[in-house]
Design an enzyme around this catalytic site. Sequence first.
Site, PDB file in Angstrom:
ATOM      1  N   HIS A  90      34.676 -12.136-114.900  1.00  0.00           N
ATOM      2  CA  HIS A  90      35.677 -11.879-113.860  1.00  0.00           C
ATOM      3  C   HIS A  90      35.654 -13.031-112.856  1.00  0.00           C
ATOM      4  O   HIS A  90      36.692 -13.598-112.516  1.00  0.00           O
ATOM      5  CB  HIS A  90      35.354 -10.552-113.183  1.00  0.00           C
ATOM      6  CG  HIS A  90      36.247 -10.204-112.037  1.00  0.00           C
ATOM      7  ND1 HIS A  90      37.592  -9.928-112.187  1.00  0.00           N
ATOM      8  CD2 HIS A  90      35.990 -10.058-110.711  1.00  0.00           C
ATOM      9  CE1 HIS A  90      38.111  -9.648-111.007  1.00  0.00           C
ATOM     10  NE2 HIS A  90      37.162  -9.721-110.096  1.00  0.00           N
ATOM     11  N   ASP A 116      33.296  -5.636-110.438  1.00  0.00           N
ATOM     12  CA  ASP A 116      34.529  -5.745-111.220  1.00  0.00           C
ATOM     13  C   ASP A 116      34.264  -6.249-112.635  1.00  0.00           C
ATOM     14  O   ASP A 116      35.175  -6.772-113.290  1.00  0.00           O
ATOM     15  CB  ASP A 116      35.508  -6.702-110.527  1.00  0.00           C
ATOM     16  CG  ASP A 116      36.143  -6.096-109.278  1.00  0.00           C
ATOM     17  OD1 ASP A 116      35.845  -4.931-108.961  1.00  0.00           O
ATOM     18  OD2 ASP A 116      36.921  -6.803-108.614  1.00  0.00           O
ATOM     19  N   ASP A 172      38.024  -8.435-101.270  1.00  0.00           N
ATOM     20  CA  ASP A 172      37.962  -6.977-101.180  1.00  0.00           C
ATOM     21  C   ASP A 172      36.554  -6.441-101.428  1.00  0.00           C
ATOM     22  O   ASP A 172      36.335  -5.225-101.404  1.00  0.00           O
ATOM     23  CB  ASP A 172      38.974  -6.326-102.128  1.00  0.00           C
ATOM     24  CG  ASP A 172      38.766  -6.685-103.587  1.00  0.00           C
ATOM     25  OD1 ASP A 172      38.401  -7.839-103.872  1.00  0.00           O
ATOM     26  OD2 ASP A 172      38.981  -5.814-104.457  1.00  0.00           O
ATOM     27  N   HIS A 173      35.617  -7.346-101.635  1.00  0.00           N
ATOM     28  CA  HIS A 173      34.204  -6.984-101.763  1.00  0.00           C
ATOM     29  C   HIS A 173      33.362  -7.553-100.619  1.00  0.00           C
ATOM     30  O   HIS A 173      32.196  -7.171-100.482  1.00  0.00           O
ATOM     31  CB  HIS A 173      33.647  -7.498-103.096  1.00  0.00           C
ATOM     32  CG  HIS A 173      34.316  -6.900-104.290  1.00  0.00           C
ATOM     33  ND1 HIS A 173      33.689  -6.016-105.144  1.00  0.00           N
ATOM     34  CD2 HIS A 173      35.575  -7.044-104.768  1.00  0.00           C
ATOM     35  CE1 HIS A 173      34.534  -5.651-106.104  1.00  0.00           C
ATOM     36  NE2 HIS A 173      35.678  -6.272-105.891  1.00  0.00           N
ATOM     37  N   HIS A 223      34.990 -12.091-104.099  1.00  0.00           N
ATOM     38  CA  HIS A 223      36.365 -11.720-103.773  1.00  0.00           C
ATOM     39  C   HIS A 223      36.450 -10.951-102.452  1.00  0.00           C
ATOM     40  O   HIS A 223      35.550 -10.168-102.119  1.00  0.00           O
ATOM     41  CB  HIS A 223      36.982 -10.914-104.908  1.00  0.00           C
ATOM     42  CG  HIS A 223      37.415 -11.750-106.069  1.00  0.00           C
ATOM     43  ND1 HIS A 223      37.747 -11.231-107.303  1.00  0.00           N
ATOM     44  CD2 HIS A 223      37.564 -13.106-106.194  1.00  0.00           C
ATOM     45  CE1 HIS A 223      38.079 -12.209-108.126  1.00  0.00           C
ATOM     46  NE2 HIS A 223      37.974 -13.349-107.480  1.00  0.00           N
ATOM     47  N   HIS A 245      30.170 -10.124-106.012  1.00  0.00           N
ATOM     48  CA  HIS A 245      30.876 -11.392-106.182  1.00  0.00           C
ATOM     49  C   HIS A 245      31.715 -11.663-104.946  1.00  0.00           C
ATOM     50  O   HIS A 245      31.785 -10.834-104.034  1.00  0.00           O
ATOM     51  CB  HIS A 245      31.726 -11.396-107.456  1.00  0.00           C
ATOM     52  CG  HIS A 245      32.873 -10.432-107.472  1.00  0.00           C
ATOM     53  ND1 HIS A 245      32.686  -9.058-107.499  1.00  0.00           N
ATOM     54  CD2 HIS A 245      34.218 -10.631-107.447  1.00  0.00           C
ATOM     55  CE1 HIS A 245      33.873  -8.465-107.520  1.00  0.00           C
ATOM     56  NE2 HIS A 245      34.817  -9.392-107.482  1.00  0.00           N
ATOM     57  N   HIS A 296      36.467   0.064-108.316  1.00  0.00           N
ATOM     58  CA  HIS A 296      37.883   0.425-108.221  1.00  0.00           C
ATOM     59  C   HIS A 296      38.199   1.716-108.964  1.00  0.00           C
ATOM     60  O   HIS A 296      37.605   2.012-110.003  1.00  0.00           O
ATOM     61  CB  HIS A 296      38.765  -0.690-108.786  1.00  0.00           C
ATOM     62  CG  HIS A 296      38.754  -1.941-107.980  1.00  0.00           C
ATOM     63  ND1 HIS A 296      39.505  -2.095-106.830  1.00  0.00           N
ATOM     64  CD2 HIS A 296      38.086  -3.108-108.147  1.00  0.00           C
ATOM     65  CE1 HIS A 296      39.300  -3.305-106.331  1.00  0.00           C
ATOM     66  NE2 HIS A 296      38.439  -3.937-107.111  1.00  0.00           N
TER      67      HIS A 296
END
Length: 257
Positions: A112, A129, A59-60, A57, A55, A167
């Site tokens: 999410h 996530d 941090d990905h 975001h 996805h 995570h």
Amino acid sequence: MVQVKAIKAFSDNYIWCLTTDNSNQAWVVDPGQAQSVLAYLAEHKLTLGGILITHHHYDHTDGVAALVDAYPDISVYGPANSPFKGITHALTDGQSISVLNINFNILATPGHTLDHICYTNDELAFTGDTLFSGGCGRLFEGTPKQMWESFNKLRELPASCSVYCTHEYTQANLAFAKAVEPRNPELLAYSKKVDELRSNNQISLPTSIGQELKINPFMRSDLPTITELVPEKFISVTKNNEPWGNFASLRQFKDNF
């Protein structure tokens, strides 16, 4: 045979690196940072073959551009409806891809985020996530009903399927799970095991679908008793006590835990 190794990023992210015994090529999942990936590849004398994105975001995805600069010909797989613009191969629910001669089925798992997908087969599931060990991602874009339907897709995978989420949230998730099911013996035993791993600075992942069905309250939202200890103010009333209503109640409780 495929090997999956964790590359640590930020404070609690894992970038999963896939390799096989007969190749020096590697693929990575959700590279939020490039430098840690490049250092790992150099240390293990690997070349990057491609990237899998679950996805959009940051941090990905923030490491994608630098990795493409270093390896200009690589493929970047990701959701077709993603706002992230670095995807070269757009994927939708029900498609399949081959990575290192390993087939993965694409599951659309909105909740999410609306663009979230998971890469799965009978042995491996990269769940980003969506599904965490003992928990699930916060609902930033989707609805509880969407997320429960996404969980139902994952619940259909074999119990032995290894789950690689992004995570290291397991201890915090299990603290919440024990508030929901304080007398669940499987949960208490698993929590003790995870505490031992983390005390030795070992990662708590992968988990498995079978394990999560035993200890993850969100995966157990179909149980009529799962919300018995949820405070009344977080209870979501739904017609016929549908499981997604239980899921909604659990998520509201977790958001305020």
